[in-house]
Motif scaffolding. Structure first.
Motif, PDB file in Angstrom:
ATOM      1  N   VAL A  30      28.644  32.455  53.663  1.00 40.57           N
ATOM      2  CA  VAL A  30      29.864  32.157  54.423  1.00 40.57           C
ATOM      3  C   VAL A  30      29.450  31.758  55.843  1.00 40.57           C
ATOM      4  CG1 VAL A  30      32.079  33.042  55.275  1.00 40.57           C
ATOM      5  CG2 VAL A  30      31.184  33.830  53.069  1.00 40.57           C
ATOM      6  N   ILE A  44      36.623  27.515  62.167  1.00 41.87           N
ATOM      7  CA  ILE A  44      37.046  27.545  60.764  1.00 41.87           C
ATOM      8  C   ILE A  44      35.983  28.278  59.954  1.00 41.87           C
ATOM      9  CG2 ILE A  44      35.984  25.291  60.229  1.00 41.87           C
ATOM     10  CD1 ILE A  44      38.429  24.743  58.390  1.00 41.87           C
ATOM     11  N   ALA A  46      33.982  28.476  56.572  1.00 38.11           N
ATOM     12  CA  ALA A  46      33.640  27.478  55.555  1.00 38.11           C
ATOM     13  C   ALA A  46      32.489  27.974  54.680  1.00 38.11           C
ATOM     14  CB  ALA A  46      33.261  26.155  56.215  1.00 38.11           C
ATOM     15  N   ASN A  47      32.674  27.849  53.371  1.00 35.40           N
ATOM     16  CA  ASN A  47      31.564  28.171  52.467  1.00 35.40           C
ATOM     17  C   ASN A  47      30.963  26.905  51.863  1.00 35.40           C
ATOM     18  OD1 ASN A  47      33.661  27.575  50.710  1.00 35.40           O
ATOM     19  ND2 ASN A  47      32.934  29.005  49.156  1.00 35.40           N
ATOM     20  N   SER A  48      31.381  25.756  52.372  1.00 34.84           N
ATOM     21  CA  SER A  48      30.906  24.475  51.842  1.00 34.84           C
ATOM     22  C   SER A  48      29.626  24.013  52.519  1.00 34.84           C
ATOM     23  CB  SER A  48      31.999  23.419  52.018  1.00 34.84           C
ATOM     24  OG  SER A  48      32.464  23.397  53.360  1.00 34.84           O
ATOM     25  N   SER A  62      32.170  20.821  54.604  1.00 37.13           N
ATOM     26  CA  SER A  62      33.226  19.985  54.040  1.00 37.13           C
ATOM     27  C   SER A  62      34.608  20.541  54.394  1.00 37.13           C
ATOM     28  CB  SER A  62      33.013  19.953  52.523  1.00 37.13           C
ATOM     29  OG  SER A  62      33.950  19.116  51.929  1.00 37.13           O
ATOM     30  N   PRO A  63      35.269  19.937  55.390  1.00 38.26           N
ATOM     31  CA  PRO A  63      36.630  20.365  55.738  1.00 38.26           C
ATOM     32  C   PRO A  63      37.682  19.673  54.873  1.00 38.26           C
ATOM     33  CG  PRO A  63      35.858  18.764  57.349  1.00 38.26           C
ATOM     34  CD  PRO A  63      34.739  18.934  56.339  1.00 38.26           C
ATOM     35  N   ALA A  66      43.629  18.101  54.716  1.00 44.28           N
ATOM     36  CA  ALA A  66      44.972  18.632  54.981  1.00 44.28           C
ATOM     37  C   ALA A  66      44.960  19.786  55.982  1.00 44.28           C
ATOM     38  CB  ALA A  66      45.599  19.111  53.667  1.00 44.28           C
ATOM     39  N   SER A  67      43.781  20.253  56.358  1.00 42.67           N
ATOM     40  CA  SER A  67      43.721  21.369  57.302  1.00 42.67           C
ATOM     41  C   SER A  67      44.271  20.940  58.655  1.00 42.67           C
ATOM     42  CB  SER A  67      42.270  21.836  57.472  1.00 42.67           C
ATOM     43  OG  SER A  67      42.154  22.647  58.635  1.00 42.67           O
ATOM     44  N   ARG A  69      43.251  21.982  61.217  1.00 48.63           N
ATOM     45  CA  ARG A  69      42.080  21.957  62.124  1.00 48.63           C
ATOM     46  C   ARG A  69      41.259  20.672  61.952  1.00 48.63           C
ATOM     47  NH1 ARG A  69      40.664  28.366  61.009  1.00 48.63           N
ATOM     48  NH2 ARG A  69      42.724  28.712  60.119  1.00 48.63           N
ATOM     49  N   TRP A  93      37.436  36.442  57.794  1.00 49.91           N
ATOM     50  CA  TRP A  93      38.848  36.405  57.383  1.00 49.91           C
ATOM     51  C   TRP A  93      39.751  36.103  58.564  1.00 49.91           C
ATOM     52  CZ3 TRP A  93      39.337  35.492  52.592  1.00 49.91           C
ATOM     53  CH2 TRP A  93      38.439  36.037  51.654  1.00 49.91           C
ATOM     54  N   ALA A  96      39.508  32.465  59.263  1.00 52.95           N
ATOM     55  CA  ALA A  96      40.203  31.713  58.207  1.00 52.95           C
ATOM     56  C   ALA A  96      41.707  31.684  58.485  1.00 52.95           C
ATOM     57  CB  ALA A  96      39.912  32.336  56.843  1.00 52.95           C
ATOM     58  N   HIS A 135      38.850  16.098  50.737  1.00 58.85           N
ATOM     59  CA  HIS A 135      38.004  16.708  51.757  1.00 58.85           C
ATOM     60  C   HIS A 135      37.199  15.628  52.464  1.00 58.85           C
ATOM     61  CE1 HIS A 135      39.135  20.532  50.089  1.00 58.85           C
ATOM     62  NE2 HIS A 135      38.324  21.197  50.896  1.00 58.85           N
ATOM     63  N   PHE A 155      30.280  34.942  49.074  1.00 57.36           N
ATOM     64  CA  PHE A 155      31.625  34.605  48.600  1.00 57.36           C
ATOM     65  C   PHE A 155      31.477  34.158  47.152  1.00 57.36           C
ATOM     66  CE2 PHE A 155      35.474  31.755  48.835  1.00 57.36           C
ATOM     67  CZ  PHE A 155      36.378  32.752  49.186  1.00 57.36           C
TER      68      PHE A 155
HETATM   69  C1  LIG Z   1      35.284  32.276  52.512  1.00 57.61           C
HETATM   70  C2  LIG Z   1      36.107  31.070  52.902  1.00 57.61           C
HETATM   71  C3  LIG Z   1      35.537  29.803  52.825  1.00 57.61           C
HETATM   72  C4  LIG Z   1      36.264  28.669  53.187  1.00 57.61           C
HETATM   73  N1  LIG Z   1      35.664  27.439  53.142  1.00 57.61           N
HETATM   74  C5  LIG Z   1      36.338  26.338  53.548  1.00 57.61           C
HETATM   75  C6  LIG Z   1      35.699  25.067  53.575  1.00 57.61           C
HETATM   76  O1  LIG Z   1      34.528  24.925  53.224  1.00 57.61           O
HETATM   77  N2  LIG Z   1      36.423  23.995  53.986  1.00 57.61           N
HETATM   78  C7  LIG Z   1      37.730  24.131  54.400  1.00 57.61           C
HETATM   79  O2  LIG Z   1      38.344  23.119  54.766  1.00 57.61           O
HETATM   80  N3  LIG Z   1      38.349  25.334  54.406  1.00 57.61           N
HETATM   81  C8  LIG Z   1      37.688  26.429  54.004  1.00 57.61           C
HETATM   82  N4  LIG Z   1      38.295  27.663  54.043  1.00 57.61           N
HETATM   83  C9  LIG Z   1      39.682  27.741  54.562  1.00 57.61           C
HETATM   84  C10 LIG Z   1      39.694  27.757  56.104  1.00 57.61           C
HETATM   85  O3  LIG Z   1      38.821  28.742  56.611  1.00 57.61           O
HETATM   86  C11 LIG Z   1      41.093  28.079  56.656  1.00 57.61           C
HETATM   87  O4  LIG Z   1      41.580  29.253  56.057  1.00 57.61           O
HETATM   88  C12 LIG Z   1      42.071  26.940  56.440  1.00 57.61           C
HETATM   89  O5  LIG Z   1      41.558  25.794  57.089  1.00 57.61           O
HETATM   90  C13 LIG Z   1      43.451  27.331  56.990  1.00 57.61           C
HETATM   91  O6  LIG Z   1      44.325  26.247  57.016  1.00 57.61           O
HETATM   92  P1  LIG Z   1      44.628  25.446  58.402  1.00 57.61           P
HETATM   93  O7  LIG Z   1      43.314  24.869  58.852  1.00 57.61           O
HETATM   94  O8  LIG Z   1      45.617  24.402  58.021  1.00 57.61           O
HETATM   95  O9  LIG Z   1      45.123  26.463  59.409  1.00 57.61           O
HETATM   96  C14 LIG Z   1      37.592  28.800  53.664  1.00 57.61           C
HETATM   97  C15 LIG Z   1      38.163  30.084  53.742  1.00 57.61           C
HETATM   98  C16 LIG Z   1      37.427  31.201  53.375  1.00 57.61           C
HETATM   99  C17 LIG Z   1      38.053  32.573  53.504  1.00 57.61           C
END
Ligand SMILES: Cc1cc2nc3c(=O)[nH]c(=O)nc-3n(C[C@H](O)[C@H](O)[C@H](O)COP(=O)(O)O)c2cc1C
Length: 166
Positions: A30, A44, A46-48, A62-63, A66-67, A69, A93, A96, A135, A155
């Protein structure tokens, strides 16, 4: 496991849950990615994350397009990727949930807000950004890296996990 135990399916919009579950079978670490934005630090979870290249040193994450952010990260010329330790789950968390969770951090030489404690940190400049489906793939050139000590945060299957290091 026998192949006959496997459930196979052709991904389509009606079985997105299954595809998500299949993707989630890949256990990952993570990270928290940070960048400077007009509204302070944007962060943010991210686990990508993946390493990509040694020469030049490249990594990716990789975002989701639709985020909320995404625009801030797509604009950022520099960002930092922090690989989290097992005792940083609550931070993962919190970030996130809240893009503004990390205010008041110190900044690196490029002005990116950074955490001073993590398992590894990669201070990056944006090398490339490719949209791919829903993405994007952000490739960073590693300008600077640092290494800390500790157990990794993991994760798996949509949940926090731990990795036993043999
Ligand atoms: C463990 C974990 C890994 C995540 N990995 C990704 C990721 O690789 N890419 C991504 O866009 N969001 C990822 N998310 C979601 C974002 O952290 C975040 O929750 C999300 O962007 C929230 O939406 P918003 O940006 O519209 O506020 C991950 C969440 C968690 C808990």
């Amino acid at each position: 496991m026998q192949m006959s135990d496997q459930r196979s399916f052709v991904p389509d919009p009606d079985n997105g849950r299954l595809l998500r579950d299949a993707f989630g079978r890949f256990a990952t670490g993570v990270t928290v990615v940070t960048a400077a934005s007009d509204d302070g630090c944007v962060a943010i979870t991210a686990n990508s994350f993946s390493s990509v290249s040694m020469e030049p040193p490249l990594v990716l994450w990789s975002p989701a397009l639709a985020s909320a952010r995404y625009p801030a990260f797509a604009r950022a010329e520099h960002f930092a990727i922090h690989v989290l330790a097992a005792d940083q789950a609550s931070l993962a968390w919190e970030v996130a949930r809240n893009r503004d969770a990390l205010q008041g951090l110190s900044a690196n030489a490029e002005g990116v807000p950074v955490l001073d404690r993590c398992l590894a940190r990669f201070d990056c400049s944006r090398f490339a950004l490719h949209e791919a489906g829903d993405h994007a793939i952000v490739i960073g050139r590693v300008l600077r890296a640092s290494i800390g000590e500790g157990e990794p945060l993991a994760f798996f299957g949509g949940r926090q996990a731990s990795i036993r290091v043999n």
